[in-house]
Design a protein around this motif. Sequence first.
Motif, PDB file in Angstrom:
ATOM      1  N   VAL A 110     -27.266  -7.434   2.425  1.00 38.50           N
ATOM      2  CA  VAL A 110     -26.410  -8.214   1.530  1.00 38.50           C
ATOM      3  C   VAL A 110     -26.031  -7.353   0.338  1.00 38.50           C
ATOM      4  CG1 VAL A 110     -26.167 -10.384   0.271  1.00 38.50           C
ATOM      5  CG2 VAL A 110     -27.762 -10.237   2.214  1.00 38.50           C
ATOM      6  N   TYR A 111     -24.759  -7.460  -0.077  1.00 37.21           N
ATOM      7  CA  TYR A 111     -24.260  -6.624  -1.164  1.00 37.21           C
ATOM      8  C   TYR A 111     -23.034  -7.289  -1.773  1.00 37.21           C
ATOM      9  CZ  TYR A 111     -22.165  -5.202   3.279  1.00 37.21           C
ATOM     10  OH  TYR A 111     -21.608  -5.213   4.536  1.00 37.21           O
ATOM     11  N   SER A 112     -22.499  -6.676  -2.797  1.00 40.84           N
ATOM     12  CA  SER A 112     -21.308  -7.197  -3.465  1.00 40.84           C
ATOM     13  C   SER A 112     -20.118  -7.238  -2.514  1.00 40.84           C
ATOM     14  CB  SER A 112     -20.975  -6.316  -4.674  1.00 40.84           C
ATOM     15  OG  SER A 112     -19.656  -6.566  -5.134  1.00 40.84           O
ATOM     16  N   SER A 113     -19.257  -8.219  -2.706  1.00 39.69           N
ATOM     17  CA  SER A 113     -18.043  -8.305  -1.893  1.00 39.69           C
ATOM     18  C   SER A 113     -17.101  -7.132  -2.158  1.00 39.69           C
ATOM     19  CB  SER A 113     -17.316  -9.623  -2.160  1.00 39.69           C
ATOM     20  OG  SER A 113     -17.003  -9.758  -3.534  1.00 39.69           O
ATOM     21  N   HIS A 114     -17.359  -6.373  -3.221  1.00 37.66           N
ATOM     22  CA  HIS A 114     -16.565  -5.175  -3.499  1.00 37.66           C
ATOM     23  C   HIS A 114     -17.064  -3.977  -2.699  1.00 37.66           C
ATOM     24  CE1 HIS A 114     -14.331  -7.034  -6.751  1.00 37.66           C
ATOM     25  NE2 HIS A 114     -15.462  -7.454  -7.288  1.00 37.66           N
ATOM     26  N   ALA A 115     -18.211  -4.125  -2.022  1.00 41.42           N
ATOM     27  CA  ALA A 115     -18.777  -3.041  -1.232  1.00 41.42           C
ATOM     28  C   ALA A 115     -18.393  -3.228   0.241  1.00 41.42           C
ATOM     29  CB  ALA A 115     -20.287  -2.985  -1.436  1.00 41.42           C
ATOM     30  N   GLY A 116     -19.232  -2.757   1.152  1.00 37.85           N
ATOM     31  CA  GLY A 116     -18.894  -2.720   2.564  1.00 37.85           C
ATOM     32  C   GLY A 116     -18.349  -1.345   2.918  1.00 37.85           C
ATOM     33  N   LYS A 117     -18.562  -0.914   4.144  1.00 36.30           N
ATOM     34  CA  LYS A 117     -18.131   0.425   4.538  1.00 36.30           C
ATOM     35  C   LYS A 117     -16.620   0.603   4.416  1.00 36.30           C
ATOM     36  CE  LYS A 117     -21.848   1.957   7.620  1.00 36.30           C
ATOM     37  NZ  LYS A 117     -22.155   2.597   8.914  1.00 36.30           N
ATOM     38  N   GLY A 118     -15.868  -0.452   4.697  1.00 32.58           N
ATOM     39  CA  GLY A 118     -14.413  -0.353   4.582  1.00 32.58           C
ATOM     40  C   GLY A 118     -13.970  -0.128   3.151  1.00 32.58           C
ATOM     41  N   ASN A 119     -14.522  -0.903   2.232  1.00 35.03           N
ATOM     42  CA  ASN A 119     -14.193  -0.720   0.813  1.00 35.03           C
ATOM     43  C   ASN A 119     -14.674   0.635   0.298  1.00 35.03           C
ATOM     44  OD1 ASN A 119     -12.879  -3.176   0.379  1.00 35.03           O
ATOM     45  ND2 ASN A 119     -14.799  -4.256   0.006  1.00 35.03           N
ATOM     46  N   GLY A 120     -15.838   1.070   0.774  1.00 36.04           N
ATOM     47  CA  GLY A 120     -16.333   2.380   0.377  1.00 36.04           C
ATOM     48  C   GLY A 120     -15.397   3.487   0.829  1.00 36.04           C
ATOM     49  N   LEU A 121     -14.912   3.382   2.064  1.00 35.86           N
ATOM     50  CA  LEU A 121     -13.958   4.365   2.563  1.00 35.86           C
ATOM     51  C   LEU A 121     -12.658   4.313   1.769  1.00 35.86           C
ATOM     52  CD1 LEU A 121     -12.801   6.446   4.474  1.00 35.86           C
ATOM     53  CD2 LEU A 121     -12.437   4.634   6.166  1.00 35.86           C
ATOM     54  N   SER A 125     -24.930  17.047  -2.377  1.00 39.67           N
ATOM     55  CA  SER A 125     -25.310  18.383  -2.855  1.00 39.67           C
ATOM     56  C   SER A 125     -25.731  18.358  -4.321  1.00 39.67           C
ATOM     57  CB  SER A 125     -24.158  19.368  -2.657  1.00 39.67           C
ATOM     58  OG  SER A 125     -23.020  18.975  -3.407  1.00 39.67           O
ATOM     59  N   GLY A 126     -25.095  17.518  -5.117  1.00 42.43           N
ATOM     60  CA  GLY A 126     -25.428  17.452  -6.538  1.00 42.43           C
ATOM     61  C   GLY A 126     -26.392  16.352  -6.906  1.00 42.43           C
ATOM     62  N   GLY A 127     -26.732  15.478  -5.934  1.00 39.69           N
ATOM     63  CA  GLY A 127     -27.644  14.373  -6.215  1.00 39.69           C
ATOM     64  C   GLY A 127     -27.112  13.414  -7.254  1.00 39.69           C
ATOM     65  N   ARG A 128     -25.824  13.131  -7.179  1.00 38.34           N
ATOM     66  CA  ARG A 128     -25.186  12.321  -8.232  1.00 38.34           C
ATOM     67  C   ARG A 128     -24.468  11.112  -7.645  1.00 38.34           C
ATOM     68  NH1 ARG A 128     -20.016  12.771 -11.141  1.00 38.34           N
ATOM     69  NH2 ARG A 128     -19.438  14.512  -9.789  1.00 38.34           N
ATOM     70  N   ILE A 129     -24.647   9.952  -8.260  1.00 43.85           N
ATOM     71  CA  ILE A 129     -23.930   8.744  -7.875  1.00 43.85           C
ATOM     72  C   ILE A 129     -22.567   8.747  -8.566  1.00 43.85           C
ATOM     73  CG2 ILE A 129     -23.886   6.220  -7.970  1.00 43.85           C
ATOM     74  CD1 ILE A 129     -26.950   6.306  -7.989  1.00 43.85           C
ATOM     75  N   PHE A 130     -21.503   8.684  -7.778  1.00 43.00           N
ATOM     76  CA  PHE A 130     -20.167   8.589  -8.351  1.00 43.00           C
ATOM     77  C   PHE A 130     -19.862   7.165  -8.789  1.00 43.00           C
ATOM     78  CE2 PHE A 130     -19.393  12.666  -6.400  1.00 43.00           C
ATOM     79  CZ  PHE A 130     -18.378  13.228  -7.159  1.00 43.00           C
ATOM     80  N   GLU A 131     -20.320   6.206  -7.987  1.00 41.90           N
ATOM     81  CA  GLU A 131     -19.909   4.826  -8.211  1.00 41.90           C
ATOM     82  C   GLU A 131     -20.877   3.899  -7.505  1.00 41.90           C
ATOM     83  OE1 GLU A 131     -15.506   2.860  -8.129  1.00 41.90           O
ATOM     84  OE2 GLU A 131     -16.226   3.667  -6.229  1.00 41.90           O
ATOM     85  N   SER A 132     -21.126   2.725  -8.094  1.00 39.15           N
ATOM     86  CA  SER A 132     -21.957   1.716  -7.434  1.00 39.15           C
ATOM     87  C   SER A 132     -21.475   0.333  -7.825  1.00 39.15           C
ATOM     88  CB  SER A 132     -23.431   1.887  -7.816  1.00 39.15           C
ATOM     89  OG  SER A 132     -23.630   1.651  -9.195  1.00 39.15           O
ATOM     90  N   PHE A 133     -21.789  -0.645  -6.985  1.00 38.10           N
ATOM     91  CA  PHE A 133     -21.391  -2.024  -7.247  1.00 38.10           C
ATOM     92  C   PHE A 133     -22.620  -2.913  -7.241  1.00 38.10           C
ATOM     93  CE2 PHE A 133     -17.304  -0.360  -5.857  1.00 38.10           C
ATOM     94  CZ  PHE A 133     -16.451  -0.941  -6.787  1.00 38.10           C
ATOM     95  N   SER A 134     -22.738  -3.737  -8.285  1.00 39.12           N
ATOM     96  CA  SER A 134     -23.876  -4.642  -8.424  1.00 39.12           C
ATOM     97  C   SER A 134     -23.467  -6.090  -8.197  1.00 39.12           C
ATOM     98  CB  SER A 134     -24.487  -4.516  -9.829  1.00 39.12           C
ATOM     99  OG  SER A 134     -24.980  -3.228 -10.060  1.00 39.12           O
ATOM    100  N   MET A 135     -24.461  -6.914  -7.914  1.00 41.92           N
ATOM    101  CA  MET A 135     -24.294  -8.359  -7.855  1.00 41.92           C
ATOM    102  C   MET A 135     -24.849  -8.961  -9.145  1.00 41.92           C
ATOM    103  SD  MET A 135     -25.524  -8.904  -3.904  1.00 41.92           S
ATOM    104  CE  MET A 135     -26.740  -7.568  -4.036  1.00 41.92           C
ATOM    105  N   THR A 136     -24.229  -9.999  -9.642  1.00 43.08           N
ATOM    106  CA  THR A 136     -24.671 -10.626 -10.881  1.00 43.08           C
ATOM    107  C   THR A 136     -26.055 -11.247 -10.705  1.00 43.08           C
ATOM    108  OG1 THR A 136     -23.698 -12.766 -10.345  1.00 43.08           O
ATOM    109  CG2 THR A 136     -22.286 -11.156 -11.480  1.00 43.08           C
ATOM    110  N   SER A 137     -26.735 -11.469 -11.822  1.00 40.12           N
ATOM    111  CA  SER A 137     -28.063 -12.067 -11.770  1.00 40.12           C
ATOM    112  C   SER A 137     -28.022 -13.465 -11.146  1.00 40.12           C
ATOM    113  CB  SER A 137     -28.670 -12.124 -13.172  1.00 40.12           C
ATOM    114  OG  SER A 137     -27.848 -12.882 -14.053  1.00 40.12           O
ATOM    115  N   SER A 138     -26.987 -14.244 -11.429  1.00 38.97           N
ATOM    116  CA  SER A 138     -26.897 -15.587 -10.846  1.00 38.97           C
ATOM    117  C   SER A 138     -26.721 -15.510  -9.341  1.00 38.97           C
ATOM    118  CB  SER A 138     -25.747 -16.369 -11.487  1.00 38.97           C
ATOM    119  OG  SER A 138     -24.507 -15.729 -11.261  1.00 38.97           O
TER     120      SER A 138
END
Length: 277
Positions: A200-211, A79-92
């Motif tokens: 492919v995404y960070s090991s800190h992500a995944g639907k389980g971690n998101g929940l 509704s607000g179009g706002r990202i609360f949190e995101s996880f990135s992968m390092t450049s390497s």
Amino acid sequence: MAYADKTLYITDLDGTLLRSDKTLSEYTVREINARIERGMLFSAASARSLMGIYMVPVEAIHFPVPLVLMNGVLLYDLSGGRIFESFSMTSSLVGSILEICRGGGKEPFLYRIRDGKMEISYRRVTSEGERVFMEERRRQFPGYFQQVERYDTAQEAVYFSMQDRREILEPLKEQILRLSGAQCVLYRDTYLPDNWYLEVYSSHAGKGNGLRRLKTLLGVKHVVAFGDNLNDLPLFEEADVRCAVNNGADELKEQADILIASNDEDGVARYISKVFP
């Protein structure tokens, strides 16, 4: 505000809440919104991105809490179009993943988020599924996909997505899972036959971690989850009650506590109407 005494209902979108034509029935919209108005906590956990979420009619649902998007990479307030949190992968790690993909003949879509906006780069399309995927999005969101001569491996990234036959993508999945800090999921396309997604995404992500992060944000303890595909397995692992739609993958239905009607039969809304009258 904490909701420790409430149940969170969280659903996958494609193949679960959405019908096979990517729409929501009037019944589903009416029944779910009526319960949200009476205090039901309702969210979605989807592989869709900030762009993909607006290509389907999810705004018809008055989601009262953030959504879990891009397989758990993002918590997003629709509704607000706002990202609360995101996880990135390092450049390497980005460079290592691209090297593995290139060795298997794949040039994935690479996602970055800058100033709350999505940027997607690619070198070339390597399957018909990828072509369809990109052209559908380009029609509605021109300018998001940028073709590049070479990927920028000096910057972090949040996501990789590619499509092909399962036998092409399975070996890449196995190699990527050996990388520290990387996680990925391989699952069948809901819409195109013989087409699979490898994301492919960070090991800190995944639907389980998101929940898990959403539960912490809301302070809830009890979760009912709905799904249909293999990328919903981590969602089921974190939920207390697991509901698989009848059209779902056999592997997911084996892990379900309850089998409900299919996505084309309003399975999610019909179940909720019974347990949240």
